[in-house]
Design a protein around this motif. Structure first.
Motif, short mmCIF file in Angstrom:
data_model
loop_
_atom_site.label_atom_id
_atom_site.label_comp_id
_atom_site.label_asym_id
_atom_site.label_seq_id
_atom_site.Cartn_x
_atom_site.Cartn_y
_atom_site.Cartn_z
N ALA A 175 0.81 -1.21 0.00
CA ALA A 175 0.00 0.00 0.00
C ALA A 175 0.85 1.26 0.00
O ALA A 175 0.56 2.22 -0.73
N LEU A 176 1.90 1.24 0.81
CA LEU A 176 2.73 2.44 0.92
C LEU A 176 3.32 2.76 -0.43
O LEU A 176 3.27 3.88 -0.92
N LYS A 177 3.89 1.74 -1.04
CA LYS A 177 4.55 1.95 -2.31
C LYS A 177 3.53 2.33 -3.39
O LYS A 177 3.74 3.25 -4.16
N GLN A 178 2.41 1.62 -3.41
CA GLN A 178 1.40 1.90 -4.41
C GLN A 178 0.90 3.33 -4.27
O GLN A 178 0.73 4.05 -5.25
N SER A 179 0.70 3.72 -3.02
CA SER A 179 0.18 5.06 -2.80
C SER A 179 1.20 6.09 -3.26
O SER A 179 0.87 7.10 -3.88
N PHE A 180 2.46 5.80 -2.97
CA PHE A 180 3.53 6.71 -3.39
C PHE A 180 3.59 6.78 -4.91
O PHE A 180 3.65 7.85 -5.51
N VAL A 181 3.53 5.60 -5.56
CA VAL A 181 3.60 5.56 -7.02
C VAL A 181 2.40 6.27 -7.62
O VAL A 181 2.52 7.06 -8.54
N ARG A 182 1.24 5.98 -7.03
CA ARG A 182 0.03 6.57 -7.60
C ARG A 182 0.07 8.08 -7.50
O ARG A 182 -0.29 8.78 -8.44
N SER A 183 0.51 8.57 -6.35
CA SER A 183 0.50 10.03 -6.23
C SER A 183 1.55 10.64 -7.15
O SER A 183 1.32 11.68 -7.76
N THR A 184 2.70 9.95 -7.28
CA THR A 184 3.74 10.47 -8.18
C THR A 184 3.25 10.44 -9.62
O THR A 184 3.28 11.46 -10.33
N VAL A 185 2.77 9.27 -10.05
CA VAL A 185 2.36 9.12 -11.45
C VAL A 185 1.17 10.01 -11.76
O VAL A 185 1.14 10.68 -12.79
N SER A 186 0.21 10.05 -10.83
CA SER A 186 -0.98 10.82 -11.18
C SER A 186 -0.67 12.31 -11.22
O SER A 186 -1.28 13.03 -12.01
N SER A 187 0.32 12.76 -10.45
CA SER A 187 0.64 14.18 -10.56
C SER A 187 1.34 14.46 -11.88
O SER A 187 1.13 15.51 -12.50
N LYS A 188 2.17 13.50 -12.32
CA LYS A 188 2.81 13.68 -13.64
C LYS A 188 1.76 13.66 -14.74
O LYS A 188 1.78 14.48 -15.66
N LEU A 189 0.84 12.70 -14.64
CA LEU A 189 -0.21 12.60 -15.66
C LEU A 189 -1.08 13.85 -15.65
O LEU A 189 -1.52 14.32 -16.70
N ALA A 190 -1.31 14.36 -14.46
CA ALA A 190 -2.15 15.56 -14.36
C ALA A 190 -1.48 16.73 -15.06
O ALA A 190 -2.15 17.54 -15.72
N GLN A 191 -0.13 16.81 -14.91
CA GLN A 191 0.59 17.90 -15.60
C GLN A 191 0.44 17.76 -17.11
O GLN A 191 0.16 18.74 -17.82
N ALA A 192 0.60 16.52 -17.61
CA ALA A 192 0.46 16.28 -19.04
C ALA A 192 -0.97 16.57 -19.49
O ALA A 192 -1.21 17.20 -20.53
N ASP A 193 -1.88 16.13 -18.66
CA ASP A 193 -3.30 16.36 -18.92
C ASP A 193 -3.60 17.84 -19.04
O ASP A 193 -4.34 18.28 -19.92
N ALA A 194 -3.00 18.59 -18.13
CA ALA A 194 -3.25 20.03 -18.12
C ALA A 194 -2.73 20.67 -19.40
O ALA A 194 -3.38 21.57 -19.97
N ALA A 195 -1.57 20.20 -19.87
CA ALA A 195 -1.01 20.75 -21.11
C ALA A 195 -1.96 20.47 -22.27
O ALA A 195 -2.23 21.35 -23.10
N LEU A 196 -2.48 19.25 -22.30
CA LEU A 196 -3.42 18.87 -23.35
C LEU A 196 -4.70 19.70 -23.22
O LEU A 196 -5.25 20.21 -24.21
N ALA A 197 -5.13 19.85 -21.99
CA ALA A 197 -6.35 20.60 -21.73
C ALA A 197 -6.24 22.04 -22.22
O ALA A 197 -7.17 22.59 -22.81
N ARG A 198 -5.04 22.65 -22.01
CA ARG A 198 -4.85 24.04 -22.46
C ARG A 198 -5.02 24.12 -23.97
O ARG A 198 -5.68 25.02 -24.48
N THR A 199 -4.42 23.14 -24.68
CA THR A 199 -4.52 23.13 -26.14
C THR A 199 -5.97 22.95 -26.58
O THR A 199 -6.47 23.66 -27.47
N ILE A 200 -6.64 22.02 -25.93
CA ILE A 200 -8.04 21.75 -26.29
C ILE A 200 -8.90 22.97 -25.99
O ILE A 200 -9.81 23.32 -26.75
N ASN A 201 -8.55 23.62 -24.94
CA ASN A 201 -9.28 24.83 -24.55
C ASN A 201 -9.23 25.88 -25.64
O ASN A 201 -10.23 26.54 -25.94
N THR A 202 -8.04 26.03 -26.23
CA THR A 202 -7.88 27.00 -27.32
C THR A 202 -8.83 26.64 -28.47
O THR A 202 -9.50 27.52 -29.03
N VAL A 203 -8.88 25.35 -28.78
CA VAL A 203 -9.78 24.89 -29.84
C VAL A 203 -11.22 25.24 -29.49
O VAL A 203 -11.97 25.77 -30.32
N ALA A 204 -11.57 24.95 -28.24
CA ALA A 204 -12.94 25.20 -27.81
C ALA A 204 -13.29 26.68 -27.90
O ALA A 204 -14.38 27.07 -28.35
#
Ligand code: ATP
Ligand code: MG
Lengths: 244, 447
Positions: free
Chosen positions: B131-160
């Motif tokens: 659990a400890l490791k999974q939680s650590f990995v999940r928080s690390t990975v999901s924050s990285k994914l969120a950053q990537a997501d945000a970059a994509l979201a900004r681009t999509i926002n421009t389109v919208a």
């Protein structure tokens, strides 16, 4: 008082005991026996091997060679009073006595504890924590624990060192009472006068070797003591003659 | 043995400061460690596999093209990437600990994003461990994914935004390959105005036709606007794959950790101290002369230390349950896990105690061993080299901390390895350390 003659069956027979700690030979080929009711003093300078010898007799230390035998009552445990007190500092005097009496499977624990408190004169301190007693009083409890099971052979490693003169007299009082009842007692001491006064026989140990085994008078004779010299001087002279 | 137990209890009762410290200290350490679980390495290693076909690298949104690099470049700015060929390799890298986690982009990643809507794109994240490791990995990975997501979201926002502009001002949009010319809301307004000006005439219906047309298109396309905006919220959905060790929420894992750490400290310190005390007081040589067989002496110390520690930790667990919701139906399992773990720690304690002549030396030895064991058992696999991680795994398995943690965690959170496996592991360690303690005592029994 029982006569301490060779005619009596020995309570303990020691044959060729040796013990080395690495290079140091603490006890070398020591043999002797002790009869019922006999009081044997083991005397010798510091580091002579007295404690090592008694530890082997007590079964605390495995000898390199040699045997210790109790011909008459082989099952009974030898009583042992170590040089360093071996009792629980956080327990009271009475709790210590009671615990060891129970572990020794003494028949009547309460009576035995009461008797030991009385013999050591510690009734008033029965409920005091042992760690808070004086060194001498702690030693009295240490001795009492060794006597609890009323053993046929009792080993005392410098029992009187920490005691005041009155307590010493008391100690010798009940040791004499024990030997009168047939207990064989072996004690180590530096106090030559004490050995001379109480012991039936002395065993002189130096550098692990038994140099002499006989009565105090015989030791004086062997040491060729001048008139007026006491046993202590005879003893020191004896050791010097033999290069110790 | 009863008398010896009683004697040890009396000694403990007279050692209030020591016993107080023995309880407060581990509980404090346990709480600190349990709740100060912090981040790991700065740049985690991710095994990366993209199934996106050649030429499918662009996301098409209402005629605009967005390169998928917007997403991946942002992601790999803060992550070390290990490129692999197939899914099996991803799993292998994660299992061996070479990668902290694996990230897989599915073939339909860009097309799903292109279509947008509630059927949004997903990525797969693979990770491993407790659990400890999974939680650590999940928080690390999901924050990285969120950053990537945000970059994509900004681009999509421009389109919208562009899209909304066309609706407002008029212009061309591409709907499923057909070019549509919208007149825009503003022009519509003007048209309606002029239509009203010539009301009650037959031309009215003709004039209003484009308005009707626009209204229809607007209604049809307003859903698309909603879809686009919906996509903007979270364009990429994360699908998690756990290789082993079912997941316990971090806070209840922290509870298991805190409990195990307290148990270890109280037990190991007490058992080693009680045994070393016999040597310190010289009473051991008296006992060794047949008053107390070595095995029984050890069993007594293990049971007393284990019993005290189990009571303390069980009480602590009950206390914690007031703050962290725990499943009380499993209370019997808690007790079993704590009791067996306590015996294993007790056995380790007497093995340590058999080596020391004094209580102080025993305590120092116990602390020096227990602290690193606890930390070792918590090292996440991806944060050290695979070879070192294997060593850590072996060391953790030959001391009771890791199996005890597994047992307590399984009892509280129903995780794997199962309680049975962990208890069997602990049972084996009790036997091994018990034998080690006996050997240690025998070495000193006659000295
Ligand atoms: N456990 C041990 N390890 C190593 N050497 C030891 C050990 N016990 C005793 N010795 C050595 O054996 C020798 C005899 O020691 P022992 O304690 O028997 O002497 P002693 O006659 O009792 O002395 P004292 O009158 O000072 O009590 C000494 O040189 C001592 O250093
Ligand atoms: Mg000595």
């Amino acid at each position: 008082m029982l006569a301490h003659t060779a005619a009596l069956a020995p309570s303990l027979t020691v044959q060729g005991l040796s013990k080395s700690f690495g290079e140091r030979r603490a006890v070398r080929d020591v043999s002797f026996d002790v009869a019922r009711g006999e009081l044997l003093a083991v005397i010798g300078p510091n580091g002579a091997g007295k404690t090592t010898l008694l530890s082997m007799l007590a079964g605390i230390l495995e000898p390199d060679t040699g045997t210790v035998a109790q011909p008459d009552r082989t099952t009974a445990r030898i009583g042992w009073v170590p040089q360093q007190t071996a009792v629980y500092g956080k327990l009271t005097v009475a709790q210590n006595l009671r615990l060891f009496a129970k572990l020794e499977k003494v028949a009547d624990v309460d009576a035995t504890v009461r008797r030991m408190l009385e013999q050591t004169g510690l009734e008033q301190r029965a409920d005091d924590e042992l760690g808070k007693l004086s060194g001498g009083n702690r030693q009295r409890v240490n001795i009492a624990v060794g006597l609890l099971a009323d053993p046929p052979v009792l080993l005392l490693d410098e029992p009187s060192g920490a005691l005041d003169p009155r307590q010493r007299e008391r100690l010798w009082g009940f040791i004499t009472a024990l030997t009168d009842r047939g207990t064989a007692v072996i004690f180590c001491t530096h106090d030559i006068a004490e050995a001379e006064r109480h012991a039936h026989r002395v065993l002189v140990l130096a550098d692990g070797e038994a140099l002499f085994n006989g009565t105090a008078a015989e030791l004086k004779a062997v040491a060729d003591a001048d008139e007026g010299h006491d046993l202590e001087q005879a003893f020191v002279g004896f050791l010097r003659e033999r290069g110790h | 043995m009863r008398w010896m137990l009683l004697k040890d209890l009396q000694i403990l009762r007279r050692s209030k400061l020591l016993v107080g410290l023995l309880i407060v200290y581990p509980v404090a350490i346990a709480l600190l460690i349990g709740f100060a679980l912090s981040s790991g390495p700065e740049k985690p290693r991710l095994a990366f596999l993209s199934h996106i076909p050649e030429g499918g690298q662009t996301i098409k949104l209402v005629g605009k093209k967005i390169d998928v690099k917007v997403y991946t470049d942002e992601l790999f700015r803060s992550v070390d990437r290990i490129d692999v060929e197939n899914r099996a390799q991803v799993l292998e890298k994660v299992r061996s600990g070479e990668a902290l986690a694996g990230l897989i982009l599915p073939p339909d990643f860009t097309t799903k994003l292109s279509n947008g809507g509630f059927n949004s794109a997903s990525v797969e994240v693979v990770y491993n461990g407790d659990a400890l490791k999974q939680s650590f990995v999940r928080s690390t990975v999901s924050s990285k994914l969120a950053q990537a997501d945000a970059a994509l979201a900004r681009t999509i926002n421009t389109v919208a935004t562009d899209y909304v502009d066309i609706f407002t001002n008029g212009g061309h949009i591409d709907v499923l390959g057909t070019d549509l010319n919208l007149i825009g809301l503003k022009k519509t307004n003007t048209l309606i105005d002029s239509a009203i000006a010539i009301a009650d005439k037959p031309q009215v219906s003709r004039k209003l036709a484009p308005v009707q047309n626009f209204a229809e298109l607007s209604v049809a396309n307003i859903d698309r606007v909603k879809d686009v905006l919906n996509t903007v919220e979270q364009p990429v959905k994360v699908n998690e794959t756990v290789l082993s060790g079912s997941r316990a929420p971090l806070d209840t894992f922290a509870v298991a950790l805190a409990v195990t750490i307290s148990l270890m400290f109280v037990c190991v310190l007490l058992a080693s101290g009680l045994l070393a005390l016999e040597r310190e007081e010289n009473t051991f040589s008296r006992l060794a002369r047949g008053l107390m067989p070595g095995g029984r002496l050890l069993a007594g110390k293990v049971m007393l230390a284990g019993g005290c520690a189990a009571v303390v930790t069980f009480a602590m667990l009950l206390g914690i349950s007031a703050f962290v919701p725990l499943d009380f139906g499993r209370v019997g399992l808690w007790f079993a896990a704590i009791a067996v773990s306590a015996l294993a720690f007790g056995a380790l304690g007497v093995a340590i105690g058999s080596l020391a002549r004094e209580v102080r030396a025993a305590s120092l030895l116990a602390l020096m061993l227990a602290l690193p064991l606890a930390f070792l058992a918590l090292v996440p696999s991806g944060s050290v080299s695979p070879a070192l991680y294997d060593v850590i795994r072996v060391v953790s398995a030959i001391f009771p901390f890791k199996p005890a943690l597994d047992a307590v965690n399984a009892a509280i959170n129903d995780t794997t390895p199962s309680l049975g496996v962990a208890l069997a592991h602990l049972g084996a360690l009790i036997v091994i350390f018990g034998a080690a303690a006996r050997a240690g005592l025998r070495r000193f029994a006659l000295a």
